[in-house]
Scaffold this active site. Sequence first.
Site, PDB file in Angstrom:
ATOM      1  N   LYS A   1     -18.273-109.612 -54.680  1.00  0.00           N
ATOM      2  CA  LYS A   1     -16.705-109.115 -55.073  1.00  0.00           C
ATOM      3  C   LYS A   1     -16.737-109.072 -56.600  1.00  0.00           C
ATOM      4  CE  LYS A   1     -13.027-112.272 -55.473  1.00  0.00           C
ATOM      5  NZ  LYS A   1     -12.073-113.028 -54.933  1.00  0.00           N
TER       6      LYS A   1
ATOM      7  N   HIS B   1       1.413-117.284 -56.940  1.00  0.00           N
ATOM      8  CA  HIS B   1       1.148-116.185 -56.073  1.00  0.00           C
ATOM      9  C   HIS B   1       0.271-116.807 -54.678  1.00  0.00           C
ATOM     10  CE1 HIS B   1       0.069-112.672 -54.653  1.00  0.00           C
ATOM     11  NE2 HIS B   1      -1.317-112.778 -54.720  1.00  0.00           N
ATOM     12  N   GLN B   2      -0.429-117.583 -55.005  1.00  0.00           N
ATOM     13  CA  GLN B   2      -1.293-118.208 -53.833  1.00  0.00           C
ATOM     14  C   GLN B   2      -0.721-119.267 -52.697  1.00  0.00           C
ATOM     15  OE1 GLN B   2      -4.480-117.210 -53.241  1.00  0.00           O
ATOM     16  NE2 GLN B   2      -4.547-116.093 -55.407  1.00  0.00           N
TER      17      GLN B   2
ATOM     18  N   SER C   1      -2.854-123.835 -61.641  1.00  0.00           N
ATOM     19  CA  SER C   1      -3.826-123.818 -62.667  1.00  0.00           C
ATOM     20  C   SER C   1      -3.808-124.630 -63.729  1.00  0.00           C
ATOM     21  CB  SER C   1      -3.625-122.291 -63.193  1.00  0.00           C
ATOM     22  OG  SER C   1      -2.231-121.862 -63.085  1.00  0.00           O
TER      23      SER C   1
ATOM     24  N   LYS D   1     -10.361-127.017 -65.533  1.00  0.00           N
ATOM     25  CA  LYS D   1      -9.244-127.171 -64.785  1.00  0.00           C
ATOM     26  C   LYS D   1      -9.288-128.621 -63.958  1.00  0.00           C
ATOM     27  CE  LYS D   1      -7.943-122.286 -63.874  1.00  0.00           C
ATOM     28  NZ  LYS D   1      -7.925-121.394 -62.620  1.00  0.00           N
TER      29      LYS D   1
ATOM     30  N   GLY E   1     -11.862-126.987 -52.842  1.00  0.00           N
ATOM     31  CA  GLY E   1     -12.129-125.722 -52.322  1.00  0.00           C
ATOM     32  C   GLY E   1     -12.379-124.729 -53.759  1.00  0.00           C
TER      33      GLY E   1
END
Length: 321
Positions: free
Chosen positions: A67, A137-138, A199, A226, A292
């Site tokens: 990707k 968004h997620q 984030s 993060k 994840g």
Amino acid sequence: MIIVPEAVIADLITPEASFDAVEKVFASMAAKSASNFPVIREAIGHADALYGFKSGFDRAALNLGLKSGGYWPGNAEKGLTNHQSTVFLFDADTGRCRAVVGGNLLTALRTAAAAAVSVAHLARPDARVLGIVGAGHQAAFQLRAVAAQRDFARVVAWNRSPAKLDRLAAVAAELGLPFESVSLDDLGAQADVIVTITSSFDAILRADQVRPGTHLACMGTDTRGKQEIEAALLARARVFTDEVAQSISIGEAQHAVAGGSLRADEITELGAVINGRHGGRTSAEEITLFDGTGVGLQDLAVAAAVVDLAVERGVAIDVDF
Ligand code: NAD
């Protein structure tokens, strides 16, 4: 070579098909028949862009590819998504390019599918309250995918700016689930399953805010620095991940491991639970936590599923290459 444009993907792949693809590839990773290659991520010195690629090979499914993409902060003013990605699949026997697939929607679907797979295998069967931290968004994809894994009765959610929870509330309404905007204290006190998808670079959720028996799917931390969860919570929980190497370097576990409260060999790949090699949750009181981090093999798995569906439905564009 087959091309599957971004615009047709929403009508091809469902959250259920994404779940199956991701569950299978996690199992292959734990069985050592699939591996991710080192990730490349660079600031290119143009348009403030961060560009990179994630690649890998699943020998069981013969999915080889990458990707490619990244983050272009100026895209929004051009009417484009800031995150841009494209998946390239190669024939594992010849190295020829087999397919080029739009990767934007797939990234959200495969990330949500990873959280859903963790809930399916690690959350208590009687989980009834779903907590979501984050409303970007997620988040809506996460809510849709995870809500299908247990008989949830309601959703509680927290976001830094509560006004932005509207979109999540609309998805919950669509799913027929009562929705409430709550404080982090209330979220931790009520939720049986918590998804974090922000984030943030500082811990948001504290260890003392989470009650025994909770399952957390920590999905936002995918970069060094993060953090969403206080490291003490990882020390208290049984920790699972997609890939240990990423978990301890760019995932949520990086802070607990660096601080010495969690060892890399205490983290289990979720695939081992899927394969039955690890028993997963050991009691109704245990806190389970899935870190994840997002691996390239997830992208290849959902892209390969999309190629099959596009061919089957006659919407794949076939070109000589
Ligand atoms: P977004 O920009 O649309 O939304 C960001 C969210 O984070 C918002 O809810 C915002 O309020 C919240 N947030 C930001 N800073 C915060 C802080 N300091 N404290 C509390 N909340 C804060 O982003 P998105 O596309 O929804 O992605 C969210 C995160 O998920 C990003 O970090 C992204 O890199 C990550 N991500 C991970 C994977 C994976 O596979 N693990 C895949 C895709 C995205």
